[in-house]
Design a protein around this motif. Structure first.
Motif, mmCIF file in Angstrom:
data_model
loop_
_atom_site.group_PDB
_atom_site.id
_atom_site.type_symbol
_atom_site.label_atom_id
_atom_site.label_comp_id
_atom_site.label_asym_id
_atom_site.label_seq_id
_atom_site.Cartn_x
_atom_site.Cartn_y
_atom_site.Cartn_z
ATOM 1 N N LEU A 41 0.695 -1.185 -0.111
ATOM 2 C CA LEU A 41 -0.093 -0.197 -0.061
ATOM 3 C C LEU A 41 0.638 1.179 -0.109
ATOM 4 O O LEU A 41 0.465 2.342 -0.637
ATOM 5 N N ALA A 42 1.883 1.076 0.534
ATOM 6 C CA ALA A 42 2.882 2.314 0.712
ATOM 7 C C ALA A 42 3.385 2.623 -0.550
ATOM 8 O O ALA A 42 3.920 4.036 -0.749
ATOM 9 N N ARG A 43 3.582 1.521 -1.436
ATOM 10 C CA ARG A 43 4.146 2.005 -2.957
ATOM 11 C C ARG A 43 2.885 2.742 -3.807
ATOM 12 O O ARG A 43 3.606 3.131 -4.825
ATOM 13 N N GLY A 73 -6.496 0.819 12.855
ATOM 14 C CA GLY A 73 -6.254 2.359 12.311
ATOM 15 C C GLY A 73 -5.010 2.519 11.313
ATOM 16 O O GLY A 73 -5.056 3.620 10.921
ATOM 17 N N VAL A 74 -4.689 1.297 11.075
ATOM 18 C CA VAL A 74 -3.539 1.514 9.854
ATOM 19 C C VAL A 74 -3.963 1.660 8.354
ATOM 20 O O VAL A 74 -3.223 2.343 7.644
ATOM 21 N N ILE A 75 -5.132 1.186 8.093
ATOM 22 C CA ILE A 75 -5.396 1.263 6.770
ATOM 23 C C ILE A 75 -7.117 1.577 6.974
ATOM 24 O O ILE A 75 -7.432 1.497 8.090
ATOM 25 N N GLU A 76 -7.581 2.071 5.849
ATOM 26 C CA GLU A 76 -8.785 2.612 5.670
ATOM 27 C C GLU A 76 -9.563 1.667 4.518
ATOM 28 O O GLU A 76 -8.756 1.322 3.357
ATOM 29 N N LYS A 85 -11.840 -1.824 -1.533
ATOM 30 C CA LYS A 85 -10.473 -0.988 -1.759
ATOM 31 C C LYS A 85 -9.694 -0.727 -0.170
ATOM 32 O O LYS A 85 -10.274 -0.328 0.577
ATOM 33 N N SER A 86 -8.323 -0.476 -0.292
ATOM 34 C CA SER A 86 -7.703 -0.393 0.832
ATOM 35 C C SER A 86 -6.639 0.837 0.581
ATOM 36 O O SER A 86 -5.958 0.632 -0.546
ATOM 37 N N ALA A 87 -6.421 1.665 1.688
ATOM 38 C CA ALA A 87 -5.531 2.627 1.637
ATOM 39 C C ALA A 87 -4.785 2.708 2.829
ATOM 40 O O ALA A 87 -5.538 2.782 3.846
ATOM 41 N N LEU A 88 -3.686 3.119 3.027
ATOM 42 C CA LEU A 88 -3.157 3.469 4.444
ATOM 43 C C LEU A 88 -3.614 4.862 4.873
ATOM 44 O O LEU A 88 -3.913 5.900 4.167
ATOM 45 N N ARG A 89 -3.495 4.876 6.250
ATOM 46 C CA ARG A 89 -4.159 6.068 6.887
ATOM 47 C C ARG A 89 -2.820 6.775 7.266
ATOM 48 O O ARG A 89 -2.404 7.166 8.320
ATOM 49 N N ARG A 90 -1.987 7.278 6.079
ATOM 50 C CA ARG A 90 -0.780 8.026 6.393
ATOM 51 C C ARG A 90 -0.806 9.197 7.241
ATOM 52 O O ARG A 90 -0.194 9.410 8.212
ATOM 53 N N ALA A 91 -1.839 10.063 6.682
ATOM 54 C CA ALA A 91 -1.849 11.514 7.498
ATOM 55 C C ALA A 91 -2.239 11.183 8.960
ATOM 56 O O ALA A 91 -1.827 12.019 9.684
ATOM 57 N N ASP A 92 -3.216 10.301 9.145
ATOM 58 C CA ASP A 92 -3.601 9.924 10.585
ATOM 59 C C ASP A 92 -2.403 9.372 11.698
ATOM 60 O O ASP A 92 -2.252 9.776 12.454
ATOM 61 N N LEU A 93 -1.732 8.372 10.816
ATOM 62 C CA LEU A 93 -0.761 8.157 11.601
ATOM 63 C C LEU A 93 0.478 8.774 11.792
ATOM 64 O O LEU A 93 1.282 8.759 12.827
ATOM 65 N N GLU A 94 0.621 9.735 10.812
ATOM 66 C CA GLU A 94 1.758 10.619 10.938
ATOM 67 C C GLU A 94 1.477 11.848 11.864
ATOM 68 O O GLU A 94 2.242 12.253 12.725
ATOM 69 N N ALA A 95 0.208 12.098 11.881
ATOM 70 C CA ALA A 95 -0.251 13.069 13.018
ATOM 71 C C ALA A 95 -0.078 12.691 14.340
ATOM 72 O O ALA A 95 0.289 13.181 15.320
ATOM 73 N N LEU A 96 -0.478 11.418 14.697
ATOM 74 C CA LEU A 96 -0.164 10.855 16.035
ATOM 75 C C LEU A 96 0.968 10.245 16.275
ATOM 76 O O LEU A 96 1.270 10.345 17.450
ATOM 77 N N PHE A 97 1.595 9.544 15.511
ATOM 78 C CA PHE A 97 3.126 8.917 15.795
ATOM 79 C C PHE A 97 4.187 9.558 14.773
ATOM 80 O O PHE A 97 4.278 8.841 13.905
#
Length: 115
Positions: A41-43, A73-76, A85-97
């Motif tokens: 997913l990160a790619r 909470g890693v993906i939505e 369909k799946s996607a990373l919750r990059r913004a949420d994870l970056e904001a929190l951690f």
């Protein structure tokens, strides 16, 4: 972990950003199959259909891994037509951690090169 109930069978429950816990994220990322999903997913910048992943496990086990990633909470995930369909919750994870996801992905890539 408290998650909102899914309103219908086509809508999937996800934790709100405020409900995402570090220990749940780390648990989700600790499994090799789930880490493989996250790396794939990160790619991509967008979403991937669950059918795009070729994991060496049964369909029911694959479903379990996606559910753990979603509930932590890693993906939505969302249905788009008949595909999930799946996607990373990059913004949420970056904001929190801050930096956690990128550090885990860099370490996974390094390990993959060693293997």
């Amino acid at each position: 972990m408290a998650t909102a109930a899914a309103p219908s069978s086509r809508e999937l429950a996800h934790p709100d950003r405020t409900e995402i816990r570090l220990e749940n994220v780390l648990h989700a990322l600790s499994d090799p199959m789930r880490l493989l999903i996250v790396r794939d997913l990160a790619r991509t910048e967008g979403e991937l259909a669950c059918s795009a992943f070729e994991l060496p496990v049964s369909k029911s086990t694959t479903t379990h891994h996606f559910r753990v990633l979603r509930e932590s909470g890693v993906i939505e995930q969302a249905y788009r037509g008949t595909a999930k369909k799946s996607a990373l919750r990059r913004a949420d994870l970056e904001a929190l951690f801050p930096g956690l996801l990128e550090a885990v992905l860099a370490a996974a890539e390094s390990q993959a090169r060693r293997d």
